[in-house]
Structures are given as structure tokens and as C-alpha cells.
Motif scaffolding. Structure first.
Motif, PDB file in Angstrom:
ATOM      1  N   THR A 178      83.699  49.802  31.881  1.00 27.60           N
ATOM      2  CA  THR A 178      82.691  50.755  32.353  1.00 27.60           C
ATOM      3  C   THR A 178      81.748  50.106  33.360  1.00 27.60           C
ATOM      4  OG1 THR A 178      82.796  51.881  30.210  1.00 27.60           O
ATOM      5  CG2 THR A 178      80.897  52.349  31.620  1.00 27.60           C
ATOM      6  N   ILE A 179      81.328  48.871  33.077  1.00 31.03           N
ATOM      7  CA  ILE A 179      80.409  48.169  33.978  1.00 31.03           C
ATOM      8  C   ILE A 179      81.098  47.901  35.322  1.00 31.03           C
ATOM      9  CG2 ILE A 179      79.096  46.055  34.320  1.00 31.03           C
ATOM     10  CD1 ILE A 179      78.680  45.955  31.299  1.00 31.03           C
ATOM     11  N   ALA A 180      82.347  47.448  35.287  1.00 29.16           N
ATOM     12  CA  ALA A 180      83.065  47.143  36.525  1.00 29.16           C
ATOM     13  C   ALA A 180      83.279  48.406  37.365  1.00 29.16           C
ATOM     14  CB  ALA A 180      84.408  46.495  36.200  1.00 29.16           C
ATOM     15  N   ALA A 181      83.606  49.511  36.707  1.00 21.73           N
ATOM     16  CA  ALA A 181      83.800  50.763  37.450  1.00 21.73           C
ATOM     17  C   ALA A 181      82.504  51.224  38.083  1.00 21.73           C
ATOM     18  CB  ALA A 181      84.359  51.833  36.514  1.00 21.73           C
ATOM     19  N   ARG A 182      81.375  51.110  37.350  1.00 23.71           N
ATOM     20  CA  ARG A 182      80.095  51.546  37.892  1.00 23.71           C
ATOM     21  C   ARG A 182      79.693  50.684  39.090  1.00 23.71           C
ATOM     22  NH1 ARG A 182      77.261  50.808  33.702  1.00 23.71           N
ATOM     23  NH2 ARG A 182      77.731  52.846  32.772  1.00 23.71           N
ATOM     24  N   ASP A 183      79.958  49.387  39.022  1.00 23.81           N
ATOM     25  CA  ASP A 183      79.606  48.511  40.142  1.00 23.81           C
ATOM     26  C   ASP A 183      80.420  48.833  41.397  1.00 23.81           C
ATOM     27  OD1 ASP A 183      77.816  47.248  38.494  1.00 23.81           O
ATOM     28  OD2 ASP A 183      79.173  45.584  37.982  1.00 23.81           O
TER      29      ASP A 183
ATOM     30  N   GLY B 173      81.408  51.933  42.276  1.00 23.42           N
ATOM     31  CA  GLY B 173      81.178  53.285  42.738  1.00 23.42           C
ATOM     32  C   GLY B 173      81.851  54.369  41.947  1.00 23.42           C
ATOM     33  N   PHE B 174      82.196  54.140  40.681  1.00 20.54           N
ATOM     34  CA  PHE B 174      82.894  55.133  39.874  1.00 20.54           C
ATOM     35  C   PHE B 174      82.323  55.140  38.449  1.00 20.54           C
ATOM     36  CE2 PHE B 174      85.877  53.845  43.152  1.00 20.54           C
ATOM     37  CZ  PHE B 174      86.393  55.051  43.600  1.00 20.54           C
ATOM     38  N   ASP B 175      82.493  56.276  37.797  1.00 18.48           N
ATOM     39  CA  ASP B 175      82.215  56.399  36.370  1.00 18.48           C
ATOM     40  C   ASP B 175      83.537  56.445  35.629  1.00 18.48           C
ATOM     41  OD1 ASP B 175      79.465  56.481  36.652  1.00 18.48           O
ATOM     42  OD2 ASP B 175      79.461  58.659  36.976  1.00 18.48           O
ATOM     43  N   LEU B 176      83.710  55.567  34.666  1.00  9.49           N
ATOM     44  CA  LEU B 176      84.905  55.579  33.828  1.00  9.49           C
ATOM     45  C   LEU B 176      84.656  56.558  32.697  1.00  9.49           C
ATOM     46  CD1 LEU B 176      86.972  52.465  32.829  1.00  9.49           C
ATOM     47  CD2 LEU B 176      86.641  54.353  31.247  1.00  9.49           C
ATOM     48  N   ILE B 177      85.415  57.654  32.661  1.00 12.81           N
ATOM     49  CA  ILE B 177      85.095  58.734  31.742  1.00 12.81           C
ATOM     50  C   ILE B 177      86.113  58.911  30.634  1.00 12.81           C
ATOM     51  CG2 ILE B 177      83.700  60.028  33.386  1.00 12.81           C
ATOM     52  CD1 ILE B 177      86.099  61.659  34.093  1.00 12.81           C
ATOM     53  N   ALA B 178      87.307  58.340  30.735  1.00  8.73           N
ATOM     54  CA  ALA B 178      88.292  58.496  29.667  1.00  8.73           C
ATOM     55  C   ALA B 178      89.486  57.614  29.949  1.00  8.73           C
ATOM     56  CB  ALA B 178      88.738  59.945  29.541  1.00  8.73           C
ATOM     57  N   ARG B 179      90.304  57.416  28.913  1.00  5.39           N
ATOM     58  CA  ARG B 179      91.614  56.802  29.059  1.00  5.39           C
ATOM     59  C   ARG B 179      92.640  57.930  29.105  1.00  5.39           C
ATOM     60  NH1 ARG B 179      92.243  51.445  25.346  1.00  5.39           N
ATOM     61  NH2 ARG B 179      94.090  51.329  26.698  1.00  5.39           N
TER      62      ARG B 179
ATOM     63  N   PRO C  69      94.456  58.180  23.339  1.00  5.32           N
ATOM     64  CA  PRO C  69      93.532  57.595  22.351  1.00  5.32           C
ATOM     65  C   PRO C  69      93.423  56.085  22.551  1.00  5.32           C
ATOM     66  CG  PRO C  69      95.643  58.110  21.328  1.00  5.32           C
ATOM     67  CD  PRO C  69      95.701  58.674  22.714  1.00  5.32           C
ATOM     68  N   GLY C  70      92.233  55.610  22.393  1.00  3.96           N
ATOM     69  CA  GLY C  70      91.993  54.183  22.537  1.00  3.96           C
ATOM     70  C   GLY C  70      90.567  53.924  22.945  1.00  3.96           C
ATOM     71  N   PRO C  71      90.050  52.745  22.651  1.00  7.07           N
ATOM     72  CA  PRO C  71      88.650  52.449  22.973  1.00  7.07           C
ATOM     73  C   PRO C  71      88.438  52.261  24.466  1.00  7.07           C
ATOM     74  CG  PRO C  71      89.728  50.499  22.134  1.00  7.07           C
ATOM     75  CD  PRO C  71      90.738  51.608  22.004  1.00  7.07           C
ATOM     76  N   ILE C  72      87.261  52.596  24.947  1.00  6.66           N
ATOM     77  CA  ILE C  72      86.840  52.327  26.320  1.00  6.66           C
ATOM     78  C   ILE C  72      85.955  51.084  26.277  1.00  6.66           C
ATOM     79  CG2 ILE C  72      85.583  53.191  28.318  1.00  6.66           C
ATOM     80  CD1 ILE C  72      86.295  55.995  27.490  1.00  6.66           C
ATOM     81  N   HIS C  73      86.434  50.000  26.808  1.00  5.25           N
ATOM     82  CA  HIS C  73      85.707  48.731  26.735  1.00  5.25           C
ATOM     83  C   HIS C  73      84.498  48.763  27.660  1.00  5.25           C
ATOM     84  CE1 HIS C  73      88.934  47.041  24.316  1.00  5.25           C
ATOM     85  NE2 HIS C  73      89.809  47.489  25.226  1.00  5.25           N
ATOM     86  N   GLU C  74      83.459  48.104  27.219  1.00  6.64           N
ATOM     87  CA  GLU C  74      82.212  48.105  27.975  1.00  6.64           C
ATOM     88  C   GLU C  74      82.367  47.431  29.326  1.00  6.64           C
ATOM     89  OE1 GLU C  74      78.319  49.118  28.763  1.00  6.64           O
ATOM     90  OE2 GLU C  74      79.643  49.755  27.133  1.00  6.64           O
TER      91      GLU C  74
END
Length: 389
Positions: free
Chosen positions: A34-39, A41-47, A26-31
């Protein structure tokens, strides 16, 4: 916590993590995560796992793996599924079968060889195989081949060389004697048993130290080697000039030629590694003698004497261990008046033969020496100090 199903926010098929032990944290996924992972080549989908790890889905293969969020922010995450796919393809290119990663070392993998055996290889080595630079070798097949080669000439392969040389193995002869032999020599049968053989390897030998001077050119060198007949060695085999002055400074009696060869080669390798300045380059004596190594500068004489002292001590200790309650065969060999004259084999004079049937040749009695006179340790030094030719 129970395992769950991770799904992205797009229309792709939901991704089950039953094959991966990823537990939602449990915990928030910071924006900005997500942006850094997408840049990259990955999708951040969970903690997952704990507060430090996140689950990433690769844009290329769709595989999921866990990584620290600090890696996502400060470095380039690597997809283990893509890496394993490359390893698998490289193995196919190299003619191997990918069996999985090695659990003991992260730089190694398990591969199936064309012969059917399994091998543990470095990934970098398999890359070189795929490029055609090297070829695979099965250790099991190698051992079987070496065993067959040894049996062809009456030897049995015991194991790898205890000294770590890749070119040598330990073999046991049919007589029970064990010794180190080069694999190439066993392959062609160019080896003799130092225990029961009849060649130079089984006969007594000597390690010699020569002082060589050439007045015409002013050169002065020292030569270390081994030979059953040291005087013949420097007179007829070194191809020295007629005006060269040679003095045999020292000889060390060795039980067999095999021991002499092994000890002399090991000593030269040690001196070459620890005292390279004591060696004379070959171009300085190539016109003086027809040898390519074991030639030293005169300043290294104390070092050479110390080296021969160590060899002599090792041989005496080994002889004492073999025959603790009797006179060592080495001590009898060291007492010979001349190393040029080899002793007769023990069975050539059986004790059952009477002295009357084989009368000895009449000899002049020598005058006994006083008991206080020390015995000459190396009679060859006073018998053959002269010049070759």
C-alpha cells in the motif's frame, strides 16, 4: 467468483468494476504494498484475479487497472486510462478521431481520418503528426487516386509492387500487358506499354559491357548499361574524350527496352549492395564521361560476366516459358548479325505478297562455312572494337 464493487478507504465515490473483469482474490493486503503504491501515484484497493495481481486506482484520473504486485514494488506502474487519454488528445491535435487500440499490435491504434476512412497508425507516427512533422495519408484514397491517374492514360492499377518498392505499382494496359511502372511516370503519362508500344520500351534492346581506357590519364574502368544501339551509345552519348579506347566486351539481347532497363537496374542495385568495392566513385570519372552510375573497376570483370550470365539465363528461361513449342523471339533477336540493325516488324512482309512483285536486290553469294565452324555469339564485338569519335 462473483464480481464485486471496490471502494477505497477515503470519502470518494465507490468504484464499480462492472466494466472491468476484476474478480476479488482472498488474501491479505500487505502494508508495504500500500505504501509503495501510494508513493507512485496509486491507491491499492484490492487483490484481484489471482495471488499475483492487485487493483490500483490512479490519483490523476481515478481509473482502475490491474497490475502485478511485483511491478508496484520494483517499477513504476502506468495507468492505461491516462495513456489512452493522451492518445485521444494527441489524435485531436493531429486532426484525427480516436477509435481505440489495435487488437493485433500494442504499438498501433485505430483512427478516423478527415476523409471519413479508418486507418491503422503507430502511436509514434501520430505524435509526429501532432508536432506537424508529417501528414496523414489515407491508403484507400491513395489507391483511388492512383486508379484514376492510370485510367487517364489507358492503364489499370493491378496492385502493389511484388518486389516491395514503394515507388512502383503493377499496371495492366488496355492490350492486356502487365508491367511495373513508377507511380510518378504514370501520373504524368511518361510511360509506354512494353507489349504494344512504339517507343524504346517495346523494341528489342541490349545490355552491354564496355571496357573504357584513357591513355592520357591511365584510367581504366568498365561500364554496364542498356541501349538499343550500344555502339552509338558509347560513341555519341557518353561524351568520352577523342583519345579514349572503348571495346564492347559483351552484349546480351533483351526482348524489350523495358526488360533491359529493369534487369540492368536490378543487377546494379544488387552489386552495389553485395559488392560495393567494385563500384567506382563518381568523382573519379566525372571528367571522363557524363554518367553517374554503373561504372565498375577492372577487377570486377568476372563478377560482371557472372551477372550478365544470370540475366541471359533468366531471359532465355522466360522466352522458353512463353513459347515452349516454337522458336523463341529472343533467339531470333540474338541471331541478328548486328544489334544496330533492328528487324522489320512481322507484318511488314505478309506471306500473301508474291516474290515477283517485289524482286530482291541482287546479292553476291557468300561462300558457305564449314559445319564445324562455331557461330559467333556476339558479332558486334568483332565489328565495333574501335575508338569513339
Amino acid at each position: 467468483m462473483p464480481k464485486t464493487i471496490l471502494s477505497s478507504h477515503d470519502n470518494r465515490t465507490p468504484i464499480a468494476v462492472s466494466d472491468l473483469p476484476l474478480v476479488i482474490h482472498p488474501g491479505p493486503i500487505h502494508e508495504h504494498w500500500t505504501i509503495a503504491a501510494r508513493d507512485k501515484g496509486f491507491d491499492l484497493i484490492a487483490r484481484v484475479r489471482d495471488r499475483l495481481h492487485v487493483a490500483l486506482r490512479c490519483h490523476i484520473c481515478g481509473g482502475i487497472h490491474a497490475a502485478r504486485h511485483s511491478v508496484v514494488m520494483s517499477a513504476q506502474p502506468l495507468c492505461p486510462h491516462c495513456i489512452e487519454a493522451r492518445w485521444r488528445q494527441t489524435a485531436l491535435t493531429a486532426g484525427l478521431t480516436w477509435l481505440g487500440r489495435d487488437q493485433d499490435h500494442r504499438h498501433y491504434g485505430r483512427y478516423g481520418l478527415p476523409c471519413g476512412h479508418e486507418s491503422r497508425r503507430q502511436f509514434a507516427f501520430v505524435d509526429r503528426m501532432a508536432r506537424g512533422e508529417v501528414a496523414a495519408r489515407c491508403n484507400i484514397c491513395l489507391i483511388m487516386r492512383e486508379e484514376d491517374e492510370a485510367q487517364n492514360f489507358g492503364w489499370m492499377r493491378v496492385g502493389r509492387d511484388p518486389k516491395g518498392s514503394a515507388s512502383y505499382r503493377v499496371y495492366r494496359h488496355t492490350c492486356g500487358h502487365e508491367q511495373r511502372i513508377a507511380v510518378a511516370n504514370v501520373r504524368w503519362g511518361q510511360c509506354d506499354c512494353a507489349g504494344c508500344g512504339q517507343s524504346w520500351t517495346a523494341k528489342p534492346s541490349y545490355i552491354y559491357l564496355l571496357d573504357i581506357r584513357h591513355p592520357a590519364t591511365g584510367r581504366h574502368v568498365l561500364k554496364v548499361g542498356y541501349s538499343a544501339r550500344p555502339v552509338k551509345r558509347h560513341k555519341h552519348q557518353l561524351d568520352l574524350p577523342k583519345d579514349a579506347i572503348v571495346e564492347v566486351l559483351r552484349v546480351v539481347a533483351m526482348p524489350t527496352g523495358h526488360d533491359a532497363c529493369a534487369s540492368e537496374k536490378a543487377a546494379h542495385a544488387r552489386l552495389k549492395r553485395t559488392h560495393p568495392e567494385s563500384l567506382v566513385p563518381r568523382q573519379e570519372y566525372v571528367d571522363l564521361m557524363n554518367v553517374s552510375s554503373e561504372v565498375y573497376r577492372p577487377e570486377s570483370l568476372p563478377l560482371l560476366h557472372k551477372t550478365l550470365d544470370l540475366i541471359e539465363a533468366d531471359i532465355v528461361d522466360a522466352a522458353r516459358i512463353r513459347t515452349p513449342d516454337s522458336t523463341s523471339p529472343l533467339s531470333r533477336a540474338a541471331d541478328l548479325a548486328d544489334p544496330e540493325i533492328m528487324p522489320d516488324p512481322p507484318d511488314s512482309h505478309p506471306s500473301t505478297v508474291s516474290a515477283r512483285r517485289t524482286p530482291a536486290r541482287a546479292r553476291t553469294r557468300r561462300k558457305p562455312q564449314p559445319k564445324t565452324t562455331l557461330r559467333d555469339r556476339s558479332p558486334i564485338l568483332r565489328r565495333h572494337p574501335g575508338q569513339p569519335g
